[in-house]
Scaffold this active site. Structure first.
Site, PDB file in Angstrom:
ATOM      1  N   CYS A  65      48.484  39.916  35.263  1.00 29.42           N
ATOM      2  CA  CYS A  65      49.348  40.516  36.175  1.00 29.42           C
ATOM      3  C   CYS A  65      49.289  39.288  36.689  1.00 29.42           C
ATOM      4  CB  CYS A  65      48.037  41.572  37.017  1.00 29.42           C
ATOM      5  SG  CYS A  65      46.520  40.902  37.827  1.00 29.42           S
ATOM      6  N   HIS A 122      43.663  42.078  40.716  1.00 27.34           N
ATOM      7  CA  HIS A 122      44.454  41.766  39.997  1.00 27.34           C
ATOM      8  C   HIS A 122      45.316  41.425  41.307  1.00 27.34           C
ATOM      9  CE1 HIS A 122      47.651  44.197  38.369  1.00 27.34           C
ATOM     10  NE2 HIS A 122      47.897  44.830  39.890  1.00 27.34           N
TER      11      HIS A 122
END
Length: 553
Positions: free
Chosen positions: A118, A489
């Site tokens: 990510c 994330h």
């Protein structure tokens, strides 16, 4: 042509029509002529002349028109103006995925998460919206195959050992990735680019104890991609070949290093250095982006003093001498804690503006060159925004239902009565005055080029790829969610072009959705939710909005 006939210019939207009118004839004649040219029915026409709305029961002689005068027509063409399209209509269900991807307003493709990637996906999405980068990447001809690092000019029979030793072309891999992303609306795998990145910078190939690839820092990924582009991606500047990053994304600092202790024999050391991002250092006193940037431009350093014969504290102060067109700011949220021997995250809330004034970070010399342009440009953008809102109100006003309908309106005198109360007449007169004032305001559009030409500094304008005003607008944010530096994330938010200017794309790996600008205001930090790590700004445009430009012309 009689003495009472003159040629005038009628502006309708982006179109202009030159017509010859008799200034003594009733307005209905002019409306009939305009109907034949624009398909706007007379009942739906609003003609504005010298800032006033022309009434049906008047003639043009009352406005003192002269040959070549400009008149504005407002109104929507009737249904009979519809014509068969020049090209065969394509229905969405009949389009290929590649065709859908090129439709204006199509949702851009997302990127698949290949296992803690990510950090890479968010970085790629943020950089994708720099148009000059896309243009120059298309001109980059080297091979992008991470297994064929020789490039387009390499030998097909080259030694496999040498192929392993040489680096792949990360710039070419990025070019190919963007090309493939632009040909689909579906999510896409960045595998080839990821392999090129890991071979170029092995730290991104690190694995944890479980044998899986580790989470990485998006800012480090961003910086390494910048480094690769700086070396390989070229462009033209004043006729000479230069690095793309140096032209559009690199600023310059002038620094002074001086001893803070009593060392009269030591003169301050003056240096210059380039930067590709401004650091926002976060302390307990940092509440705003500008606070952190100013803190980063002034730092204390302990080093050996030759005059004192021992270590001493020096202060390094820096000022900007060149502002790039694209400015990157990095929130320094991750740091190494020696007491626990671990990288941790600062979760303090730090706000950042949608419009950034960078003049306060500059040297006095540069600031004095920027401020006249900054002040005028800010006024012009505000005026254009106000004018656009006025146009929308005007359209709503002209598009409303007429006051009188079949059978008459029921007023204070009862149903079917044509009489109007004094209050109604006053309200109508006030509305008419407001419309005329609004029309006059819309009609008087300044020409930006004329307004700015005496304020733009010739030396700065000769430096292609810089920011001549010091004003920036936010267009991309890379965020981190979570409490740890080695976990969590990453996502990206990018401003959507066109529309109302307040819609953003939210890139969460392969998921792409639209969010309102208010969502960006939740990315300031203050907890484990998404907080900005990298913010990208672009120079506020010197170009006049198209509709204003057409009217001003």
């Amino acid at each position: 042509m009689s003495d009472t006939e003159i040629p005038i210019l009628v502006k309708h939207g982006k179109n202009e029509h030159e017509v010859t009118v008799d200034v003594t004839a009733p307005v209905e004649i002019l409306k009939a002529m305009l109907y034949s040219l624009t398909d706007v029915e007379p009942v739906n026409q609003k003609i504005i002349c010298k800032g006033k709305t022309v009434k049906d029961d008047s003639d043009l002689s009352t406005f003192g028109l002269k040959a070549g005068a400009k008149v504005i027509l407002m109104g929507t063409p009737s249904a009979r103006a519809l014509q068969a399209p020049k090209e065969k209509m394509k229905f969405v269900e009949d389009m290929s995925d590649a065709q859908l991807a090129k439709v204006e307003g199509a949702t851009p493709s997302g990127l698949q998460n290949l296992g803690n990637t990510c950090y890479l996906n968010s970085t790629i999405q943020a950089l994708r919206y720099i148009p000059e980068l896309q243009v120059e990447l298309k001109n980059h001809n080297a091979s992008a195959n991470p297994l064929d690092p020789f490039g387009a000019g390499g030998s097909a029979g080259s030694s496999s050992v040498l192929s392993i030793l040489r680096e792949p072309d990360l710039t070419g891999a990025l070019r190919d990735l963007y090309k493939q992303m632009g040909s689909t609306t579906s999510d896409f795998s960045p595998y080839m680019f990821l392999e090129a990145l890991r071979r170029t910078y092995p730290q991104f190939a690190q694995k944890g104890k479980d044998g899986r690839y580790s989470q990485q820092d998006a800012e480090e990924c961003y910086s390494q991609i910048m480094h690769a582009l700086r070396q390989k991606l070229k462009t033209k500047k004043n006729g000479q070949e230069v690095s793309f990053i140096e032209k559009y994304m690199t600023g310059r600092l002038s620094s002074s290093l001086a001893c803070t202790e009593d060392a009269p024999d030591e003169m301050p050391i003056e240096t210059t250095e380039d930067f590709v991002n401004l650091k926002c250092h976060i302390t307990q006193q940092t509440n705003f982006l500008k606070d952190g940037i100013l803190a980063g431009l002034s730092e204390k350093i302990e080093k050996h003093s030759p005059s004192l014969g021992r270590d001493a504290v020096y202060e390094k102060t820096s000022k900007i001498t060149r502002l790039p067109k694209y400015l990157t700011c990095h929130f320094v949220r991750f740091f190494w804690r020696r007491d626990i021997n671990k990288k941790t995250k600062i979760m303090r809330k730090v706000t950042f503006p949608f419009e950034l004034d960078a003049t306060e970070y500059c040297t006095d010399e540069l600031r004095n060159k920027l401020i006249p342009v900054r002040d005028k440009l800010r006024d012009l953008h505000k005026d254009a925004s106000d004018r656009e809102r006025a146009r929308k109100r005007m359209k709503m006003s002209t598009g409303g239902a007429p006051d009188d309908v079949a059978g008459g309106n029921a007023g204070s005198s009862g149903f079917g009565s044509g009489k109007q109360s004094e209050t109604d007449l006053v309200a109508q007169d006030k509305k008419k005055q407001e419309e005329e004032a609004m029309a006059k305001y819309i009609e008087k559009v300044p020409v930006w080029a004329d307004e700015l030409k005496d304020k733009l500094n010739p030396e700065i304008m000769a430096d292609e790829g810089c920011n001549p005003s010091g004003l920036y607008e936010l267009f991309a944010v890379v965020t981190h969610q979570g409490a740890g530096a080695d976990s969590g994330h990453y996502c990206a938010y990018v401003k959507k072009e066109g529309g109302d200017g307040k819609t953003w794309y939210y890139f969460n790996d392969d998921s792409v959705t639209e969010v309102d600008q208010q969502k960006i205001e939740t990315l300031y930090g203050g907890g484990e939710s998404h907080s900005a790590l990298i913010v990208l700004y672009r120079a506020l445009s010197l170009e006049q909005p198209a509709e204003d430009k057409a009217t001003a012309a």
